[in-house]
Design an enzyme around this catalytic site. Structure first.
Site, mmCIF file in Angstrom:
data_model
loop_
_atom_site.group_PDB
_atom_site.id
_atom_site.type_symbol
_atom_site.label_atom_id
_atom_site.label_comp_id
_atom_site.label_asym_id
_atom_site.label_seq_id
_atom_site.Cartn_x
_atom_site.Cartn_y
_atom_site.Cartn_z
ATOM 1 N N MET A 1 0.846 -1.193 0.000
ATOM 2 C CA MET A 1 0.000 0.000 0.000
ATOM 3 C C MET A 1 0.876 1.235 0.000
ATOM 4 S SD MET A 1 -2.868 -1.275 2.753
ATOM 5 C CE MET A 1 -1.652 -2.067 3.823
ATOM 6 N N VAL A 2 0.656 2.104 -0.947
ATOM 7 C CA VAL A 2 1.491 3.288 -1.092
ATOM 8 C C VAL A 2 1.467 4.107 0.197
ATOM 9 C CG1 VAL A 2 1.819 5.446 -2.365
ATOM 10 C CG2 VAL A 2 1.132 3.366 -3.580
ATOM 11 N N CYS A 42 -2.663 -1.401 -9.781
ATOM 12 C CA CYS A 42 -3.022 -0.052 -9.328
ATOM 13 C C CYS A 42 -3.956 0.618 -10.329
ATOM 14 C CB CYS A 42 -1.771 0.799 -9.137
ATOM 15 S SG CYS A 42 -2.142 2.471 -8.530
ATOM 16 N N LYS A 52 0.852 -9.109 -8.856
ATOM 17 C CA LYS A 52 -0.474 -8.775 -8.318
ATOM 18 C C LYS A 52 -1.256 -8.072 -9.423
ATOM 19 C CE LYS A 52 -2.712 -6.503 -4.348
ATOM 20 N NZ LYS A 52 -3.600 -5.529 -5.017
ATOM 21 N N ASN A 73 -7.540 -11.316 -2.939
ATOM 22 C CA ASN A 73 -7.591 -9.954 -2.427
ATOM 23 C C ASN A 73 -8.964 -9.356 -2.715
ATOM 24 O OD1 ASN A 73 -5.914 -6.829 -3.275
ATOM 25 N ND2 ASN A 73 -6.764 -7.465 -1.329
ATOM 26 N N GLY A 74 -9.622 -8.852 -1.661
ATOM 27 C CA GLY A 74 -10.916 -8.194 -1.832
ATOM 28 C C GLY A 74 -12.001 -8.782 -0.963
ATOM 29 N N GLU A 116 -6.846 -2.095 3.003
ATOM 30 C CA GLU A 116 -7.322 -1.043 3.890
ATOM 31 C C GLU A 116 -8.025 -1.585 5.128
ATOM 32 O OE1 GLU A 116 -9.475 1.981 1.860
ATOM 33 O OE2 GLU A 116 -7.670 2.815 0.958
#
Length: 402
Positions: free
Chosen positions: A39-40, A129, A168, A229-230, A254
């Protein structure tokens, strides 16, 4: 397109000492089920260390721009994004670790990956992204229609790195194209695939639900490990995701930022409610700040502030003065200022928790009317979710997962 791409076997055909596929997953990484996403400005070293204390078994660095990292375009970019000399990043407490890069040039990607290969367990390529900055920079999900370029990015690392390459990516509109894409990545040499079950267009308020069925289709089509993911908000979602997708592990982004203990089990949890651990968010904020203070590696202030706003979000809307103070802190002594705010938040949250003594957490939980999801007491760390714009104000269970 996939039909014109050369074949490359799934097993690593580069340096003999390099493990790939399930050997990488089991022997090097320790068969991780709980994975902290790249995560940035948010999966930095201090946060990775906190996450590992609460059940994370594998972590990724924030996305690093390969062009800037190896090219010296910006002074100190390497030190700010993966500080090798002091030995903390990629050190004993920071493993297993995968370093993620975004790139559109195989040569620049390889040059950057070579810098970190001795300090990580694999190098990941960001193909997912969806943000405007990725569109402008021509990387992430905005490469997903350029299969030959993507093949070359993956295969260049596969053939030339001492550690494996992983990828990813996001799904396409159809299962068929998603599966062919994943198979192409495997042929190129990707040794682990992380499938984010959303399309490139699903972001922001249009995020919506990730498609676990597409992730399952990918898992069934490839022979390398797959991370899903999700759609993870609570600890109980992890088991549901693993069952629905067949994935080898679950990556959280997140949701883990809002609850750093997402992967941990509560000592005496009621499975009917949620088996996950939900600690007081002010305590987690102070623990994180203590880690920041104890590191030689400088944690970006923007990362620190972002973490604090997410961790303490359940109470910041109530404690408006603390929210205002948190936003205004600047300067050399900002960490001390953040600690003062977190300590005051802890005093107020301890007060509110004492007032609720005698009530079980199940009795204190409320239901968010537009989503039907559980809302925990405001002194506890918990997920953040929001209804889609079209569903706002309606009695609907359609919502944005973090």
């Amino acid at each position: 397109m996939p039909g014109i791409l050369p074949h490359s076997p799934t097993a690593v055909d580069g340096p003999k000492q390099k493990l790939g596929g399930y050997e990488l997953y089991r022997t090097v990484l320790g068969s991780p089920k709980f994975v902290v996403a790249p995560m940035v400005d948010q999966s930095e070293l201090a946060w990775r260390l906190l996450a590992r204390r609460y059940g994370a078994e594998l972590a990724y660095t924030p996305m690093i721009n390969a062009k800037m990292f190896a090219g010296g375009v910006h002074k100190n970019y390497q030190e700010q994004n993966f500080n090798i000399p002091n030995g903390e990043e990629g050190g004993p407490l920071d493993r297993p670790l995968i370093v993620q890069f975004c790139a559109n040039s195989p040569d620049q990607l390889l040059a950057s990956a070579k810098v970190v290969e001795a300090h990580c367990d694999a190098v990941d390529i960001n193909l997912g992204c969806p943000q405007d900055i990725a569109r402008k920079g021509h990387y992430g999900s905005f490469l997903q229609d350029e299969w030959q370029l993507i093949y070359n990015l993956v295969h260049t690392l596969h053939r030339n790195l001492a550690v494996p390459v992983t990828a990813k990516f996001r799904v396409f509109e159809t299962v068929e194209k998603t599966v062919e894409y994943a198979k192409m990545l495997e042929r190129a040499g990707a040794q682990i695939l992380t499938c984010h079950g959303r399309t490139r267009e699903q972001r922001g308020h249009n995020t919506g639900l990730a498609d676990w069925a597409k992730i399952r289709a990918v898992k069934e089509a490839v022979s390398v490990p797959v991370f899903a993911n999700g759609n993870i908000l609570y600890h109980s979602d992890i088991a549901r995701c693993l069952e629905a997708t067949g994935a080898d592990g679950v990556m959280a982004a997140e949701a883990q930022l809002y609850n750093a203990t997402l992967f941990a089990l509560a000592p005496s949890a009621d499975p009917a409610f949620d088996a996950g651990l939900h600690l007081p968010h002010a305590d987690l904020a102070l623990e994180y700040l203590s880690i920041v203070q104890g590191l030689k590696t400088r944690t970006p202030i923007s990362a620190v502030k972002g973490h604090l706003f997410k961790l303490m979000r359940p109470a910041l809307a109530r404690e408006k003065d603390l929210r205002e103070r948190l936003g205004k802190i600047k300067g050399a002594a900002c960490i001390e200022g953040y600690i003062e705010v977190a300590e005051e938040m802890k005093r107020r949250m301890d007060r509110d928790a004492r007032e609720a003594e005698g009530l079980s957490i199940e009795e204190l939980v409320t239901i968010e009317p537009t989503t039907g999801l559980k809302v925990l007491p405001h002194w506890l760390a918990q997920p953040y979710f929001r209804p889609l714009p079209s569903e706002a104000g309606q009695n609907s269970c359609t919502y944005t997962f973090m």
